[in-house]
Scaffold this motif. Structure first.
Motif, PDB file in Angstrom:
ATOM      1  N   ILE A 232      42.116  57.499  42.391  1.00 45.99           N
ATOM      2  CA  ILE A 232      41.103  56.699  41.684  1.00 45.99           C
ATOM      3  C   ILE A 232      41.675  56.140  40.389  1.00 45.99           C
ATOM      4  N   MET A 235      44.142  53.299  41.247  1.00 45.00           N
ATOM      5  CA  MET A 235      43.464  52.060  41.661  1.00 45.00           C
ATOM      6  C   MET A 235      42.952  51.282  40.452  1.00 45.00           C
ATOM      7  N   LYS A 236      42.391  51.980  39.496  1.00 41.59           N
ATOM      8  CA  LYS A 236      41.812  51.296  38.337  1.00 41.59           C
ATOM      9  C   LYS A 236      42.893  50.666  37.453  1.00 41.59           C
ATOM     10  N   ASN A 239      44.639  47.419  39.653  1.00 41.23           N
ATOM     11  CA  ASN A 239      43.834  46.188  39.745  1.00 41.23           C
ATOM     12  C   ASN A 239      44.107  45.368  41.006  1.00 41.23           C
ATOM     13  N   ILE A 241      42.793  46.289  44.068  1.00 42.52           N
ATOM     14  CA  ILE A 241      41.556  46.372  44.834  1.00 42.52           C
ATOM     15  C   ILE A 241      40.408  45.858  43.977  1.00 42.52           C
ATOM     16  N   GLU A 246      36.670  49.314  45.055  1.00 37.84           N
ATOM     17  CA  GLU A 246      37.030  50.527  44.304  1.00 37.84           C
ATOM     18  C   GLU A 246      35.842  51.493  44.226  1.00 37.84           C
ATOM     19  N   GLU A 250      35.864  55.232  45.771  1.00 38.00           N
ATOM     20  CA  GLU A 250      35.680  56.370  44.859  1.00 38.00           C
ATOM     21  C   GLU A 250      34.527  57.251  45.318  1.00 38.00           C
TER      22      GLU A 250
END
Length: 298
Positions: A232, A235-236, A239, A241, A246, A250
């Motif tokens: 998680i 992913m943040k 950038n 997705i 996202e 999550e």
């Protein structure tokens, strides 16, 4: 006197009712490769059949048969064999057998001497002097066109094979192909009826495995080796997705971990919702990839 007349009449009768076989050879001395003719004739056949060696097989090995003609009439038979010999020496034509009715007749044997008429010191002169011919483009093309066309075909084949291998590999890894494969995997999961049977733990284990493989291949994110919290966070920061996807990933991954460790027990509606949301993430992923490619080009 009567005896002499009787013997004469008897001889005439015998000869009148018997077959006469004769043979002639037109040459007994030949130059290398010079043709010669052997002729066999049989008279007074009286309709009887004649059997002998097959055509082109009457003479021995060293005799090269040029022509072998057989002519048979009701009362006569002739066979004309034209041949040549290409080795020096003396060669024998043996007695040749011809079966007339029930009787076998033989020809007389012959000897053929073959000599080399060319002498060692003889000079061989050309009929005319050699000429130099100037060749143009068309002449060279006629001489070498098959080599040129073969080289062009080989180069074209190499290019075709190269692009086929290159693009066939690329097609297998396109976002659309990856999405379609993942959707098929989800459908196989659906058919196992974990949701209907309340087998929530098996459902979330397989759902998360499919999702991790998908994220790894589609987004080039190492989801297969990262823990949920690390994934998680990655992913943040990455950038790649979209925020919408996202959020779904999550929520599903956190709930899946709780289910796997028996900290929560989802109902059928929650499992169906998570399945549907992951399916939508897979469908929307191609837009994420297209956006990322545009951003990279800029």
């Amino acid at each position: 006197m009567k005896k002499i007349v009787f013997l004469f009449v008897l001889l005439i009768g015998v000869l009148g009712f018997s077959q006469i076989l004769s043979s002639t050879l037109n040459k007994s001395t030949l130059a290398l490769g010079e043709p010669a003719v052997l002729k066999i004739t049989i008279d007074n056949l009286q309709g009887k059949d004649v059997k002998s060696s097959p055509k082109n097989e009457l003479l021995p090995f060293h005799f090269d048969v040029i022509k072998d003609d057989i002519n048979k009439q009701a009362d006569s038979y002739s066979r004309t064999v034209e041949f040549a010999i290409f080795d020096e020496g003396t060669f024998k034509i043996p007695e040749l057998e011809f079966k007339i009715g029930d009787k076998v007749f033989k020809t007389i044997p012959y000897e053929v001497e073959v000599v080399n008429t060319a002498k060692k010191d003889d000079q061989i002169s050309d009929i005319m002097n050699n000429k130099t011919v100037d060749l143009g483009f068309k002449d060279y093309w006629l001489l070498y066109k098959f080599y040129v066309l073969g080289a062009i075909a080989l180069i074209a084949l190499i290019i075709i094979i190269y692009y086929f291998i290159r693009y066939s590999k690329r097609d297998k890894n396109t976002p659309k192909v990856i999405s379609n494969k993942t959707l098929k995997d989800l459908e196989l999961l659906k058919k196992k009826k974990y949701i209907e049977n309340g087998n929530y733990r098996a459902f979330y284990v397989e759902l998360l495995d499919i999702s991790r493989d998908f994220i790894t291949t589609q987004y080039r994110i190492p989801a297969d080796v990262l823990l949920t919290d690390d994934l998680i966070d990655f992913m943040k920061k990455n950038n790649t997705i979209s925020p919408e996807n996202e959020t779904v990933i999550e929520d599903v991954f956190l709930r899946g971990d709780l289910v796997k460790f028996a900290k929560t027990f989802p109902d059928q509606q929650a499992m169906e919702s998570d399945f549907k949301n992951i399916k939508e993430v897979v469908k929307r992923s191609t837009k994420d990839i297209e956006f990322e490619n545009l951003r990279s080009d800029v």
